[in-house]
Design a protein around this motif. Sequence first.
Motif, PDB file in Angstrom:
ATOM      1  N   SER A   1      41.107  13.059   4.114  1.00 35.67           N
ATOM      2  CA  SER A   1      40.031  12.365   4.824  1.00 35.67           C
ATOM      3  C   SER A   1      39.919  12.852   6.266  1.00 35.67           C
ATOM      4  N   LYS A   2      38.742  12.677   6.853  1.00 33.37           N
ATOM      5  CA  LYS A   2      38.490  13.146   8.216  1.00 33.37           C
ATOM      6  C   LYS A   2      39.424  12.481   9.218  1.00 33.37           C
ATOM      7  N   VAL A   3      39.626  11.165   9.079  1.00 40.46           N
ATOM      8  CA  VAL A   3      40.477  10.457  10.035  1.00 40.46           C
ATOM      9  C   VAL A   3      41.895  10.999   9.984  1.00 40.46           C
ATOM     10  N   ARG A   4      42.398  11.237   8.775  1.00 38.61           N
ATOM     11  CA  ARG A   4      43.757  11.767   8.638  1.00 38.61           C
ATOM     12  C   ARG A   4      43.867  13.152   9.264  1.00 38.61           C
TER      13      ARG A   4
ATOM     14  N   ARG B   1      34.019   0.053 -15.142  1.00 38.52           N
ATOM     15  CA  ARG B   1      33.623   1.265 -14.436  1.00 38.52           C
ATOM     16  C   ARG B   1      33.839   1.111 -12.938  1.00 38.52           C
ATOM     17  N   VAL B   2      34.374   2.171 -12.308  1.00 36.92           N
ATOM     18  CA  VAL B   2      34.560   2.197 -10.864  1.00 36.92           C
ATOM     19  C   VAL B   2      33.779   3.385 -10.315  1.00 36.92           C
ATOM     20  N   PRO B   3      32.569   3.140  -9.758  1.00 36.69           N
ATOM     21  CA  PRO B   3      31.821   4.245  -9.157  1.00 36.69           C
ATOM     22  C   PRO B   3      32.470   4.664  -7.834  1.00 36.69           C
ATOM     23  N   ILE B   4      32.515   5.965  -7.582  1.00 36.39           N
ATOM     24  CA  ILE B   4      33.121   6.506  -6.359  1.00 36.39           C
ATOM     25  C   ILE B   4      32.052   7.330  -5.648  1.00 36.39           C
ATOM     26  N   ARG B   5      31.561   6.819  -4.527  1.00 38.71           N
ATOM     27  CA  ARG B   5      30.460   7.450  -3.831  1.00 38.71           C
ATOM     28  C   ARG B   5      30.881   8.785  -3.202  1.00 38.71           C
ATOM     29  N   LYS B   6      29.948   9.689  -3.088  1.00 40.65           N
ATOM     30  CA  LYS B   6      30.197  10.946  -2.383  1.00 40.65           C
ATOM     31  C   LYS B   6      30.529  10.639  -0.926  1.00 40.65           C
ATOM     32  N   GLY B   7      31.615  11.245  -0.439  1.00 40.99           N
ATOM     33  CA  GLY B   7      32.016  11.074   0.955  1.00 40.99           C
ATOM     34  C   GLY B   7      32.825   9.833   1.250  1.00 40.99           C
ATOM     35  N   ILE B   8      33.001   8.945   0.283  1.00 42.99           N
ATOM     36  CA  ILE B   8      33.738   7.713   0.542  1.00 42.99           C
ATOM     37  C   ILE B   8      35.194   8.034   0.867  1.00 42.99           C
ATOM     38  N   SER B   9      35.750   7.281   1.790  1.00 40.53           N
ATOM     39  CA  SER B   9      37.163   7.425   2.136  1.00 40.53           C
ATOM     40  C   SER B   9      37.999   6.667   1.108  1.00 40.53           C
TER      41      SER B   9
END
Length: 468
Positions: free
Chosen positions: A81-84, A357-365
Amino acid sequence: MIMDTRPEPFEPPAPVPRTHIPSRLEIIRTVLRNPLELWGEPSYTLPWIETKFMNQRNLIVNDPGLIRYILVENASNYEMSKVRRLILRPILRDGLLTAEGEVWKRSRKAMAPVFTPRHAKGFAGQMLTVSEHFGERYQRAASEPFVTNIATDMTELTFEILTETLFSSEIAVEKEGFAANVEELLQRMGRVDPMDLLVAPPWVPRLTRIGGRKVLDRFRGVVAATMAERRRRMAAEPDKVPNDFLTLLLQLEGPEGLSTSEIEDNILTFIGAGHETTARALAWCLYCIANMPAYRETMEKEIDTVLATGAEPIEWLERMPHVLAAFEEALRLYPPAPSINRAAIEADEWTSPEGERVPIRKGISVLIMPWTLHRHVLYWQKPRAFMPERFLPENRDKINRFQYLPFGAGPRICIGATFALQEAVIALAVLMHRFRFDLTEATHPWPVQRLTTQPKGGLPMKVLLRAK
């Protein structure tokens, strides 16, 4: 789940889960002070949660099946991730912990031979020798019980083991005071800055880290001097150069292998952080067992019995199950790396065995947090209690591979996991064979998250010779 027959098992100190939704200001203050204090009850009770903070969506993942999917089955869709990256890359740059893509693949492939289980076991004799020498220092001081900061001592011990095994004791730094330098580096450079939370570009100054630049430059100077001296030896007396980790990296220097800066980054990663995770877990382990005298006596008897047989240290990991179980339980309650941070490159979806179902958005942390996972009510009996028996051989198969992640999982699993477990068992056995570690009136540790899970203010304990 594993039942505990003790009426009141020891619960070591840890933040109590929040019961209210914090304000944005409260979140920022808590993250800057101690991220471990941020998480609320849903993080310890639900399999996954989607949240939003500073316009960044976050998926907090605890379900072992979903963790397996993200870290193993579809790992190529998840990057750091960006923060990491904003926190770690200023320190480690392209070291193994922070490199991505082809750089990471080259580094991992280059180092893998040093850390195979068979090769790691070959370090057992050196680990024993260093631990015994360290014990001699305690022996000279222990004619009367004395108080020492176990957190600092374990950092010094694991650093000495690291330098002997991977660098043949040829790191260009004085061992005296090294633990304090590591502490300063992690305190100044290993904390979240407000600009990180805002995902500001790397060129924006991080005021909380300005004081850490001198420490980081000092470490990089150590690395440069270490590399220069080994290169000189490799050129002047190639037949006498140790065939260790440092030599291996320098032999790979060049267009077809690792660049000079990549080698420097990886040496810094191992010198500055490679031993720190084991050191923290050792200190927490000694603290926890001091609060459980009966289990400590079981460990002592096991250690004494194995050592009396003359067993080689390479055998100790398998022959001391109670010692290993205590260390693994310390890793559960105080995981050295309390969070694994990923981001979805493309939109994704996972379906649970029950069909949810677990949707995972593009870019999500994506936050996979050993800190909350290891204390989660769905996966552990009495999750806040120190119960080493969970990890005894007869109980290990009851623990899902992806509910216990002290070393991560998947392609980026910690390369030194076997090394660390063997090191810990040998160090504990040597020290506990000679000494007993007890609490003092000042022993009130509080876990705080920097790069590792550290005891705030150190961990004072009383050391005394064991009666034989």
